[in-house]
Design a protein around this motif. Structure first.
Motif, PDB file in Angstrom:
ATOM      1  N   ALA A  23      -1.703   8.363 -14.474  1.00  0.00           N
ATOM      2  CA  ALA A  23      -0.557   8.438 -13.563  1.00  0.00           C
ATOM      3  C   ALA A  23      -0.129   7.051 -13.096  1.00  0.00           C
ATOM      4  CB  ALA A  23      -0.892   9.324 -12.367  1.00  0.00           C
ATOM      5  N   LEU A  24      -1.092   6.157 -12.898  1.00  0.00           N
ATOM      6  CA  LEU A  24      -0.772   4.793 -12.481  1.00  0.00           C
ATOM      7  C   LEU A  24      -0.071   4.017 -13.594  1.00  0.00           C
ATOM      8  CD1 LEU A  24      -3.966   3.801 -10.485  1.00  0.00           C
ATOM      9  CD2 LEU A  24      -1.641   3.993  -9.577  1.00  0.00           C
ATOM     10  N   ALA A  25      -0.390   4.352 -14.844  1.00  0.00           N
ATOM     11  CA  ALA A  25       0.157   3.622 -15.988  1.00  0.00           C
ATOM     12  C   ALA A  25       1.637   3.922 -16.221  1.00  0.00           C
ATOM     13  CB  ALA A  25      -0.641   3.947 -17.248  1.00  0.00           C
ATOM     14  N   VAL A  26       2.115   5.042 -15.721  1.00  0.00           N
ATOM     15  CA  VAL A  26       3.516   5.411 -15.916  1.00  0.00           C
ATOM     16  C   VAL A  26       4.196   5.585 -14.566  1.00  0.00           C
ATOM     17  CG1 VAL A  26       3.076   6.534 -18.125  1.00  0.00           C
ATOM     18  CG2 VAL A  26       2.989   7.874 -16.043  1.00  0.00           C
ATOM     19  N   GLY A  27       5.458   5.349 -14.517  1.00  0.00           N
ATOM     20  CA  GLY A  27       6.207   5.600 -13.297  1.00  0.00           C
ATOM     21  C   GLY A  27       6.297   4.406 -12.377  1.00  0.00           C
ATOM     22  N   GLU A  36      -9.222   3.993  -6.542  1.00  0.00           N
ATOM     23  CA  GLU A  36      -8.933   2.576  -6.735  1.00  0.00           C
ATOM     24  C   GLU A  36      -7.662   2.402  -7.551  1.00  0.00           C
ATOM     25  OE1 GLU A  36     -10.867   0.142  -5.387  1.00  0.00           O
ATOM     26  OE2 GLU A  36     -12.053   1.757  -4.491  1.00  0.00           O
ATOM     27  N   GLY A  37      -6.999   1.261  -7.379  1.00  0.00           N
ATOM     28  CA  GLY A  37      -5.827   0.929  -8.172  1.00  0.00           C
ATOM     29  C   GLY A  37      -4.558   1.037  -7.360  1.00  0.00           C
ATOM     30  N   GLY A  38      -3.442   0.939  -8.061  1.00  0.00           N
ATOM     31  CA  GLY A  38      -2.152   0.992  -7.406  1.00  0.00           C
ATOM     32  C   GLY A  38      -1.855  -0.284  -6.658  1.00  0.00           C
ATOM     33  N   VAL A  39      -0.720  -0.319  -5.990  1.00  0.00           N
ATOM     34  CA  VAL A  39      -0.340  -1.500  -5.223  1.00  0.00           C
ATOM     35  C   VAL A  39      -1.037  -1.519  -3.861  1.00  0.00           C
ATOM     36  CG1 VAL A  39       1.881  -1.777  -6.387  1.00  0.00           C
ATOM     37  CG2 VAL A  39       1.749  -0.404  -4.317  1.00  0.00           C
ATOM     38  N   ALA A  40      -1.570  -0.377  -3.459  1.00  0.00           N
ATOM     39  CA  ALA A  40      -2.350  -0.255  -2.226  1.00  0.00           C
ATOM     40  C   ALA A  40      -3.324   0.891  -2.425  1.00  0.00           C
ATOM     41  CB  ALA A  40      -1.438   0.038  -1.036  1.00  0.00           C
ATOM     42  N   VAL A  80       1.411  -4.566   2.403  1.00  0.00           N
ATOM     43  CA  VAL A  80       1.070  -4.194   1.021  1.00  0.00           C
ATOM     44  C   VAL A  80       2.381  -4.197   0.238  1.00  0.00           C
ATOM     45  CG1 VAL A  80      -0.884  -2.739   1.713  1.00  0.00           C
ATOM     46  CG2 VAL A  80       1.352  -1.688   1.338  1.00  0.00           C
ATOM     47  N   PRO A  81       2.316  -4.361  -1.077  1.00  0.00           N
ATOM     48  CA  PRO A  81       3.548  -4.284  -1.864  1.00  0.00           C
ATOM     49  C   PRO A  81       4.198  -2.904  -1.703  1.00  0.00           C
ATOM     50  CG  PRO A  81       1.789  -5.248  -3.166  1.00  0.00           C
ATOM     51  CD  PRO A  81       1.161  -4.724  -1.903  1.00  0.00           C
TER      52      PRO A  81
END
Length: 117
Positions: A23-27, A36-40, A80-81
């Motif tokens: 899900a993080l890889a798309v969108g 963990e992961g994402g912009v925040a 955060v971004p």
């Protein structure tokens, strides 16, 4: 003609870490609750609050609602971004608490919407 615009931030529940990575890889940029992961990223334990019972800042708000509030505040303050969606790792009761917050907490309902897909 009827227009319908829901500007609230969409929240998606993902079942496992593999689905979260996909899900993080798309969108659009995403914040992550419970992983963990994402912009925040923000973790919280379902059923556990860092504050005393009925403290003035959290009274009436569950842990998930508090976590969503902290994410929103960080987003609007620019600490955060910018993110356009929230992904929730649905493990350890976290997903159910988020569902409850999005159904019952007035601030969470005003800021976020559960994305059913």
């Amino acid at each position: 003609m009827t227009w319908s615009l829901d500007a609230r931030i969409p929240v998606s529940l993902v079942p496992d870490a593999g689905s979260l990575a996909e899900a993080l890889a798309v969108g659009k940029p995403a914040a992550v609750l419970g992983g963990e992961g994402g912009v925040a990223a923000l973790n919280f334990a379902a059923g556990a609050s860092p504050h005393a019972v009925a403290c003035a800042c959290c009274q009436g708000h569950g842990e998930a609602a508090q976590a969503l509030d902290r994410l929103f505040q960080a987003r609007v303050r620019g600490t955060v971004p910018w993110f356009d969606r929230v992904l929730v790792l649905d493990e350890g009761g976290v997903g159910e608490e988020v569902r409850q917050a999005l159904a019952q907490d007035k601030l969470a309902v005003a800021r976020y919407r559960l994305r059913l897909s």
